[in-house]
Scaffold this motif. Structure first.
Motif, PDB file in Angstrom:
ATOM      1  N   UNK A 184      22.402 -38.419  56.748  1.00 16.23           N
ATOM      2  CA  UNK A 184      23.308 -38.453  55.416  1.00 16.23           C
ATOM      3  C   UNK A 184      24.277 -39.402  55.642  1.00 16.23           C
ATOM      4  N   UNK A 185      24.374 -40.315  56.716  1.00 15.76           N
ATOM      5  CA  UNK A 185      25.532 -41.010  56.687  1.00 15.76           C
ATOM      6  C   UNK A 185      25.282 -42.222  57.806  1.00 15.76           C
ATOM      7  N   UNK A 186      25.672 -43.468  57.088  1.00 17.40           N
ATOM      8  CA  UNK A 186      25.198 -44.794  57.976  1.00 17.40           C
ATOM      9  C   UNK A 186      26.534 -45.155  58.698  1.00 17.40           C
ATOM     10  N   UNK A 187      26.329 -45.556  59.956  1.00 18.85           N
ATOM     11  CA  UNK A 187      27.143 -45.984  60.829  1.00 18.85           C
ATOM     12  C   UNK A 187      26.579 -46.900  61.663  1.00 18.85           C
ATOM     13  N   UNK A 188      27.554 -48.028  62.124  1.00 21.78           N
ATOM     14  CA  UNK A 188      27.016 -49.161  62.940  1.00 21.78           C
ATOM     15  C   UNK A 188      26.727 -48.501  64.347  1.00 21.78           C
ATOM     16  N   UNK A 189      27.383 -47.544  64.724  1.00 25.08           N
ATOM     17  CA  UNK A 189      27.183 -46.838  65.937  1.00 25.08           C
ATOM     18  C   UNK A 189      25.956 -46.062  66.286  1.00 25.08           C
ATOM     19  N   UNK A 190      25.334 -46.079  64.981  1.00 23.67           N
ATOM     20  CA  UNK A 190      24.063 -45.354  64.913  1.00 23.67           C
ATOM     21  C   UNK A 190      22.822 -46.129  65.467  1.00 23.67           C
ATOM     22  N   UNK A 191      22.992 -47.460  65.437  1.00 20.95           N
ATOM     23  CA  UNK A 191      22.092 -48.514  65.627  1.00 20.95           C
ATOM     24  C   UNK A 191      22.262 -49.269  66.444  1.00 20.95           C
ATOM     25  N   UNK A 192      23.095 -48.982  67.667  1.00 18.83           N
ATOM     26  CA  UNK A 192      23.439 -49.775  68.813  1.00 18.83           C
ATOM     27  C   UNK A 192      22.281 -49.585  69.666  1.00 18.83           C
ATOM     28  N   UNK A 193      22.371 -50.555  70.794  1.00 17.75           N
ATOM     29  CA  UNK A 193      21.315 -50.847  71.929  1.00 17.75           C
ATOM     30  C   UNK A 193      21.188 -49.477  72.439  1.00 17.75           C
ATOM     31  N   UNK A 194      22.256 -48.789  73.084  1.00 15.71           N
ATOM     32  CA  UNK A 194      22.426 -47.593  73.714  1.00 15.71           C
ATOM     33  C   UNK A 194      21.612 -46.434  73.042  1.00 15.71           C
TER      34      UNK A 194
END
Length: 346
Positions: free
Chosen positions: A240-250
């Motif tokens: 329910x929230x979009x963050x750049x950290x949710x789509x990192x390599x790690x």
């Protein structure tokens, strides 16, 4: 397609998985936390299926799964806001954009005869570019603070059925998983699967018998990237929230690659089994307070054990064990003989 179970056998396995996931929420019905965990498990399995197509079958190691998923999520949400339309209408165009990115990467890599190492380096750099854009274009993306991702309103269905939106979202992604697995089965049991196998074994030999290596690699790249972009939007919707950290390599690529290897490359149920194992381990370690400080070390040790004793993946290892015991021989259909360990026994 020797060495693989028949399409009918695998289709029944997929339907069995569908039945298990359909019943899975019943013991924890009403618990939004466990419904979220189950939805997360299914989404990770979906990403692993997509990577299985492009990496497992054509040796194109895409290390920008997180970037593609983020592009699909951001593209869906931002386009819906900009155009003032439902996100259901922007979902497919955003996924198509991701597919075209995957197609372009595969085309360049195939034309220039990139090895799997070079493809991984190229896509890892693209992953870093996507991450920087998600953070740096703050006027558009919200930067590191992100924005609420409450698209794909499911309240009408939830109210009609009398359940929470989390449960509706869970069943929606389960349907998406089943459809994706049938797409995967149709692909690998067709001429595309034969071409993929030939390319993976020896590209020069495949070209010598008339297989267009560039064409088939770009098809795999497009299909895999399209699916990743499509799943990315639901990945953001689940939290329910979009963050750049949710789509990192790690955060994405490492987990999805582990899931695929643990479950089994080039197997239909490998992504599902691998996702179940990894998510269960993560949840167990998260719930054990006394193990919190050792969580990463224990998780790594458990994965090492899995890699050592199930080097070909859990699904294939279990299948080989059953073959040894003679169980699968009695169940195998229509002379699909051959060693399932050969060329990705499923």
């Amino acid at each position: 397609m020797s060495g693989r179970p028949s399409f009918g056998t695998e289709a029944r396995n997929v339907l069995l998985v569908a039945a298990v996931f359909a019943l899975a929420p019943l013991p924890v019905l009403g618990s939004s936390y466990y419904e979220s965990v189950l939805a997360h498990l299914v989404l990770i399995a979906l990403l692993a299926v997509a990577l299985n197509i492009v990496f497992g079958h054509t040796d194109q190691l895409f290390l920008f799964v997180g970037g593609l998923a983020g592009l699909g999520a951001y593209g869906t949400g931002l386009a819906a806001d900009a155009l003032g339309v439902s996100a259901w209408l922007t979902l497919l165009p955003a996924a198509l954009l991701c597919g075209l990115v995957g197609l372009a990467v595969s085309w360049v890599a195939a034309k220039r005869n990139f090895t799997v190492v070079l493809i991984s380096i190229l896509t890892l750099n693209l992953q870093l570019v996507f991450t920087e854009v998600f953070v740096g274009a703050r006027d558009i993306t919200g930067g590191s603070t992100g924005f609420p991702f409450e698209y794909f309103s499911l309240d009408v269905v939830a109210d009609a059925v009398g359940v929470g939106e989390k449960l509706v979202l869970y069943y929606l992604v389960v349907v998406l998983l089943v459809v994706t697995l049938f797409v995967y089965l149709s692909l690998v049991h067709s001429k595309y699967g034969v071409a993929f196998d030939a390319i993976r074994e020896d590209e020069v030999a495949a070209e010598s018998i008339g297989i267009d290596v560039v064409r088939y690699k770009t098809i795999a790249g497009f299909v895999g990237a399209f699916l990743i972009g499509l799943i990315g939007a639901f990945f953001a919707r689940e939290s329910a929230y979009i963050l750049p950290g949710s789509f990192t390599f790690l955060a994405v690529d490492v987990i999805v690659l582990i899931v695929l290897v643990v479950g089994g490359l080039r197997t239909t149920l490998g992504p599902v089994v691998g996702a179940t194992i990894v998510v269960v381990i993560e949840e167990f370690l998260s719930s054990a307070q006394s193990l919190q400080s050792w969580r990463t070390a224990i998780f790594g040790a458990l994965l090492i054990v899995l890699f050592l004793y199930f080097r070909r993946g859990v699904v294939r290892s279990v299948r080989e064990t059953l073959d040894t015991l003679g169980v699968m021989d009695r169940k195998r259909e229509g002379g699909s003989g051959g060693d399932p360990a050969t060329d990705g026994g499923r």
